[in-house]
Design a protein around this motif. Structure first.
Motif, PDB file in Angstrom:
ATOM      1  N   TRP A 114       0.864  -0.908  -0.181  1.00  0.00           N
ATOM      2  CA  TRP A 114       0.012   0.238  -0.052  1.00  0.00           C
ATOM      3  C   TRP A 114       0.865   1.231   0.233  1.00  0.00           C
ATOM      4  O   TRP A 114       0.546   2.133  -0.287  1.00  0.00           O
ATOM      5  N   ALA A 115       1.903   1.295   0.576  1.00  0.00           N
ATOM      6  CA  ALA A 115       2.756   1.893   1.352  1.00  0.00           C
ATOM      7  C   ALA A 115       3.674   2.185  -0.454  1.00  0.00           C
ATOM      8  O   ALA A 115       4.342   3.555  -0.466  1.00  0.00           O
ATOM      9  N   ASP A 116       4.602   1.495   0.169  1.00  0.00           N
ATOM     10  CA  ASP A 116       5.802   2.000  -1.186  1.00  0.00           C
ATOM     11  C   ASP A 116       5.253   2.949  -2.667  1.00  0.00           C
ATOM     12  O   ASP A 116       6.116   4.053  -3.028  1.00  0.00           O
ATOM     13  N   PRO A 117       4.457   2.634  -3.148  1.00  0.00           N
ATOM     14  CA  PRO A 117       3.384   3.281  -4.453  1.00  0.00           C
ATOM     15  C   PRO A 117       3.451   4.522  -4.467  1.00  0.00           C
ATOM     16  O   PRO A 117       2.894   5.447  -4.926  1.00  0.00           O
ATOM     17  N   LYS A 118       2.934   5.361  -3.285  1.00  0.00           N
ATOM     18  CA  LYS A 118       2.273   6.278  -2.553  1.00  0.00           C
ATOM     19  C   LYS A 118       2.928   7.294  -2.033  1.00  0.00           C
ATOM     20  O   LYS A 118       2.842   8.359  -1.939  1.00  0.00           O
ATOM     21  N   VAL A 119       3.598   6.866  -1.025  1.00  0.00           N
ATOM     22  CA  VAL A 119       4.485   8.375   0.204  1.00  0.00           C
ATOM     23  C   VAL A 119       5.552   8.688  -0.779  1.00  0.00           C
ATOM     24  O   VAL A 119       6.218   8.649  -0.905  1.00  0.00           O
ATOM     25  N   CYS A 120       5.352  10.031  -0.603  1.00  0.00           N
ATOM     26  CA  CYS A 120       5.894  11.092  -0.417  1.00  0.00           C
ATOM     27  C   CYS A 120       7.142  11.583   0.679  1.00  0.00           C
ATOM     28  O   CYS A 120       8.010  12.499   0.019  1.00  0.00           O
ATOM     29  N   LEU A 442       8.536  20.892  -0.765  1.00  0.00           N
ATOM     30  CA  LEU A 442       7.887  22.444  -0.875  1.00  0.00           C
ATOM     31  C   LEU A 442       8.473  23.174  -1.167  1.00  0.00           C
ATOM     32  O   LEU A 442       9.346  23.305  -0.553  1.00  0.00           O
ATOM     33  N   GLN A 443       8.223  24.712  -2.091  1.00  0.00           N
ATOM     34  CA  GLN A 443       9.126  25.513  -1.951  1.00  0.00           C
ATOM     35  C   GLN A 443       8.305  27.109  -2.396  1.00  0.00           C
ATOM     36  O   GLN A 443       7.144  27.114  -3.192  1.00  0.00           O
ATOM     37  N   ASP A 444       8.726  27.561  -1.314  1.00  0.00           N
ATOM     38  CA  ASP A 444       8.085  29.080  -1.260  1.00  0.00           C
ATOM     39  C   ASP A 444       6.593  28.900  -1.380  1.00  0.00           C
ATOM     40  O   ASP A 444       5.786  29.637  -1.765  1.00  0.00           O
ATOM     41  N   GLY A 445       6.314  28.000  -0.012  1.00  0.00           N
ATOM     42  CA  GLY A 445       4.820  27.364   0.191  1.00  0.00           C
ATOM     43  C   GLY A 445       3.935  26.350  -0.488  1.00  0.00           C
ATOM     44  O   GLY A 445       2.746  26.076  -0.452  1.00  0.00           O
ATOM     45  N   GLU A 446       4.261  26.445  -1.812  1.00  0.00           N
ATOM     46  CA  GLU A 446       3.657  24.847  -2.445  1.00  0.00           C
ATOM     47  C   GLU A 446       4.640  24.040  -3.153  1.00  0.00           C
ATOM     48  O   GLU A 446       5.511  23.240  -2.883  1.00  0.00           O
ATOM     49  N   LEU A 447       3.225  23.196  -2.945  1.00  0.00           N
ATOM     50  CA  LEU A 447       3.481  21.701  -3.542  1.00  0.00           C
ATOM     51  C   LEU A 447       4.690  21.197  -4.527  1.00  0.00           C
ATOM     52  O   LEU A 447       4.296  21.603  -5.638  1.00  0.00           O
ATOM     53  N   LYS A 448       5.461  19.944  -3.688  1.00  0.00           N
ATOM     54  CA  LYS A 448       6.875  19.984  -5.852  1.00  0.00           C
ATOM     55  C   LYS A 448       6.246  17.872  -4.777  1.00  0.00           C
ATOM     56  O   LYS A 448       7.839  17.296  -5.809  1.00  0.00           O
ATOM     57  N   VAL A 449       5.380  17.272  -4.425  1.00  0.00           N
ATOM     58  CA  VAL A 449       5.661  16.074  -4.155  1.00  0.00           C
ATOM     59  C   VAL A 449       5.819  15.309  -5.001  1.00  0.00           C
ATOM     60  O   VAL A 449       4.960  15.101  -6.057  1.00  0.00           O
ATOM     61  N   SER A 450       5.611  14.113  -5.188  1.00  0.00           N
ATOM     62  CA  SER A 450       5.360  13.292  -5.760  1.00  0.00           C
ATOM     63  C   SER A 450       5.820  11.891  -5.531  1.00  0.00           C
ATOM     64  O   SER A 450       6.460  11.396  -4.441  1.00  0.00           O
ATOM     65  N   ARG A 451       4.605  10.905  -5.557  1.00  0.00           N
ATOM     66  CA  ARG A 451       4.306   9.806  -5.008  1.00  0.00           C
ATOM     67  C   ARG A 451       5.442   8.445  -5.254  1.00  0.00           C
ATOM     68  O   ARG A 451       6.428   8.467  -6.029  1.00  0.00           O
ATOM     69  N   GLY A 452       5.788   8.059  -4.199  1.00  0.00           N
ATOM     70  CA  GLY A 452       6.652   6.779  -4.659  1.00  0.00           C
ATOM     71  C   GLY A 452       7.671   7.723  -3.832  1.00  0.00           C
ATOM     72  O   GLY A 452       8.736   6.644  -4.270  1.00  0.00           O
ATOM     73  N   HIS A 453       8.050   8.971  -3.788  1.00  0.00           N
ATOM     74  CA  HIS A 453       9.310   9.084  -3.776  1.00  0.00           C
ATOM     75  C   HIS A 453       9.984   8.914  -2.328  1.00  0.00           C
ATOM     76  O   HIS A 453      10.884   8.575  -2.328  1.00  0.00           O
ATOM     77  N   GLY A 454       9.355   9.002  -0.987  1.00  0.00           N
ATOM     78  CA  GLY A 454      10.452   8.457  -0.450  1.00  0.00           C
ATOM     79  C   GLY A 454      10.372   7.112   0.353  1.00  0.00           C
ATOM     80  O   GLY A 454       9.655   5.925  -1.013  1.00  0.00           O
ATOM     81  N   ASN A 455      11.152   6.697   1.193  1.00  0.00           N
ATOM     82  CA  ASN A 455      11.778   5.824   1.202  1.00  0.00           C
ATOM     83  C   ASN A 455      11.165   3.934   2.334  1.00  0.00           C
ATOM     84  O   ASN A 455      11.098   5.442   3.084  1.00  0.00           O
ATOM     85  N   TYR A 456      11.558   3.505   2.686  1.00  0.00           N
ATOM     86  CA  TYR A 456      10.946   3.143   4.062  1.00  0.00           C
ATOM     87  C   TYR A 456      12.363   2.528   4.249  1.00  0.00           C
ATOM     88  O   TYR A 456      13.674   1.945   3.570  1.00  0.00           O
ATOM     89  N   ILE A 457      12.480   2.690   5.687  1.00  0.00           N
ATOM     90  CA  ILE A 457      13.841   3.278   6.130  1.00  0.00           C
ATOM     91  C   ILE A 457      13.353   2.161   7.879  1.00  0.00           C
ATOM     92  O   ILE A 457      12.750   1.727   8.778  1.00  0.00           O
ATOM     93  N   PRO A 458      14.484   0.560   7.125  1.00  0.00           N
ATOM     94  CA  PRO A 458      14.118  -0.121   7.958  1.00  0.00           C
ATOM     95  C   PRO A 458      15.478  -0.236   9.603  1.00  0.00           C
ATOM     96  O   PRO A 458      16.115   1.528  10.203  1.00  0.00           O
ATOM     97  N   ARG A 459      14.797  -0.213  10.586  1.00  0.00           N
ATOM     98  CA  ARG A 459      15.684   0.259  11.907  1.00  0.00           C
ATOM     99  C   ARG A 459      15.940  -0.459  12.441  1.00  0.00           C
ATOM    100  O   ARG A 459      15.188  -2.253  12.861  1.00  0.00           O
TER     101      ARG A 459
END
Ligand code: URP
Ligand code: ZN
Ligand code: ZN
Length: 496
Positions: A114-120, A442-459
């Motif tokens: 669920w998360a991998d393809p969507k997280v920003c 986010l630049q000057d208050g403007e969102l520039k996110v993309s789906r799936g950009h985030g990574n899973y961080i193992p701990r």
């Protein structure tokens, strides 16, 4: 490869010091922190004059697209993490919650799907233990050793669904201890809640006020106390999620004073609003505030919890973001026990803490960074990769404008949900620029996110911030048998 970024002229704030400095970002990491840094060719330059440069917020507690009480939470891993960015949060730790009888590994894989393809933004997972067996124990070990999970949540409430009894809790605590993981607890006495729910219904109370009335503070405080006793007797550190009441906070404080290793997490909701809302004449308004444990009708609770953060009795701020639209809440229109539990917070958390903490004169900017980011990074073994502005750390950063203000509203927020528990509140502090893994999102208050950009961080397990004190204590507190001669007197026959 992300392009270079230079943040110019801001005040860098860490939890332990501040300095006026530029920050150079390359390859997703902080490359340099210093004065008048040269700008590499092609670099993006972000102005931070008169602003703070802080580690991106870490929300320790979210439930994006959680299937719960017959509904699926409306903010998913895309809308939820996009809203997180809009508020200055660059990492979430969500909960994998298997159904009773469901394997933990399978549930983990499902949540990743669920998360991998969507997280920003970057994310990680706690995993809930909702039933007990040898298979669950094996899965916990695999999750720790092969999936980077180092925290497991137990529910003491939601009877018949997720609730564990004391003996099962002890098994989980012992297993966490063996694995070097952190136990987390939803602290409410579920048996008492079930009893009081029936009582409210007998009295003809079917509206959202019944939610608060069936879950008084003592029900939370008793569970906090019991969980601390059981976990610490098992030599397992404990993290109490969503601390909602003065009594629960006091129980944590008291146990800490006795030397128990326990951490406490208030949430944006418990710091930013209160339980008087359950008695509102509008059903949708009252139901919109339903979460468990509930907000407390005592309106001095939010300030009290902020004071406990200020003096170090509580640790870090999550949100328990788990949002349901009004129509979803309305499945419980005639019976408060059927209202899906959960509220918003992921977008507004940072501003709520700034407003109720810093603007109220209770914490300074260093403490703000600590309770919104650094302490979470330490407790969940992400530090200093996350939670710090320093060379080598991940470039998850926020340029924070302390002078900006806004009015919170469902009409302007970025979350998918059609309700906001902070509706109409004016809050201060706002991100101007947000950087996630070296990318300007986010630049000057403007969102520039993309789906799936985030990574899973193992701990990693065996986090020193959590386990060191227990290990030292174990050496000094190991019980030893008394040396004595054998008993030589008569021994009675067993009774027939
Ligand atoms: O009401 C709440 N808190 N909903 C989410 C599930 C949980 O208990 O954390
Ligand atoms: Zn919970
Ligand atoms: Zn939760």
């Amino acid at each position: 490869m992300s392009p270079s970024v230079v943040i110019r002229g801001g005040k860098v704030v860490n939890h332990d010091f501040t300095e006026k400095a530029d920050v150079l970002i390359e390859g997703g990491k902080i490359k340099e922190v210093g004065h008048d840094l040269p700008v590499p060719k092609g670099a993006t330059v972000l102005d931070a004059t008169h602003k703070l440069v802080i580690p991106g917020g870490i929300d320790t507690h979210t439930h994006m697209q959680l299937p719960f009480m017959g509904q699926v939470a409306i903010d998913d891993f895309y809308s939820g993490t996009r809203a997180a960015v809009a508020g200055g949060t660059t990492m979430i730790i969500d909960f994998v919650i298997p159904q009773k009888g469901e394997g933990l590994l399978g549930a983990y894989d499902k949540w990743r799907g669920w998360a991998d393809p969507k997280v920003c933004v970057d994310f990680s997972f706690h995993v809930a233990v909702t039933w007990w067996s040898d298979e669950v124990k094996r899965d916990m070990e695999t999750l720790v050793k092969e999936r980077g999970v180092n925290s497991f949540k137990i529910f003491m409430a939601y009877k018949g669904v997720f609730q564990l009894d004391d003996s099962q809790m002890i098994e989980v605590f012992k297993t966490c201890r063996e694995l070097g993981a952190l136990a987390m607890v939803h602290a409410e006495n579920g048996d008492m809640v079930a009893e009081l729910q029936q009582k409210m219904k007998t009295l003809g109370i079917m509206g959202p006020e019944g939610h608060a009335l069936s879950r008084p503070e003592i029900v939370e405080a008793e569970a906090v106390n019991r969980a601390i006793m059981l976990s610490n007797q098992s030599h397992c550190p404990l993290y109490v999620v969503h601390v909602m009441s003065k009594s629960a906070a006091d129980s944590i404080t008291l146990n800490r004073q006795k030397g128990q290793v326990v951490f406490g997490e208030p949430i944006a909701a418990s710091l930013g609003t209160d339980g008087t809302n359950y008695f509102h004449k509008c059903w949708a308004h009252a139901a919109g505030h339903v979460l468990s444990p509930p907000l407390r009708p005592d309106p001095t609770t939010p300030m009290y919890l902020m004071q406990q953060l200020a003096n170090g009795n509580l640790d870090c701020v999550g949100t328990d973001n788990c949002t349901f639209n009004t129509a979803q809440k309305a499945v419980g229109k005639d019976d408060f026990t059927k209202i899906p539990n959960g509220v918003n917070g992921v977008e507004d958390r940072m501003s709520i803490v700034w407003t109720k903490g810093v603007c109220a004169g209770l914490i300074d900017e260093c403490k703000f960074v600590e309770v919104t980011s650094s302490k979470a990074a330490k407790i969940f073994n992400l530090y200093p990769k996350k939670g710090r502005v320093a060379v080598g750390s991940d470039a998850d950063l926020v340029v924070w404008d302390t002078s900006a203000s806004r009015m919170i509203s469902k009409d302007t927020h970025h979350q998918a949900v059609n309700f906001n528990i902070f509706e109409g509140q004016t809050v201060f502090g706002k991100p101007v620029h947000v950087i996630s893994g070296g990318h300007v999102v986010l630049q000057d208050g403007e969102l520039k996110v993309s789906r799936g950009h985030g990574n899973y961080i193992p701990r990693q397990a065996h986090c020193s911030h959590v386990y060191n004190i227990l290990r030292h204590r174990e050496k000094t507190e190991q019980p030893v048998p008394v040396t004595r001669g054998p008993y030589t007197g008569p021994v009675a026959e067993p009774a027939k």
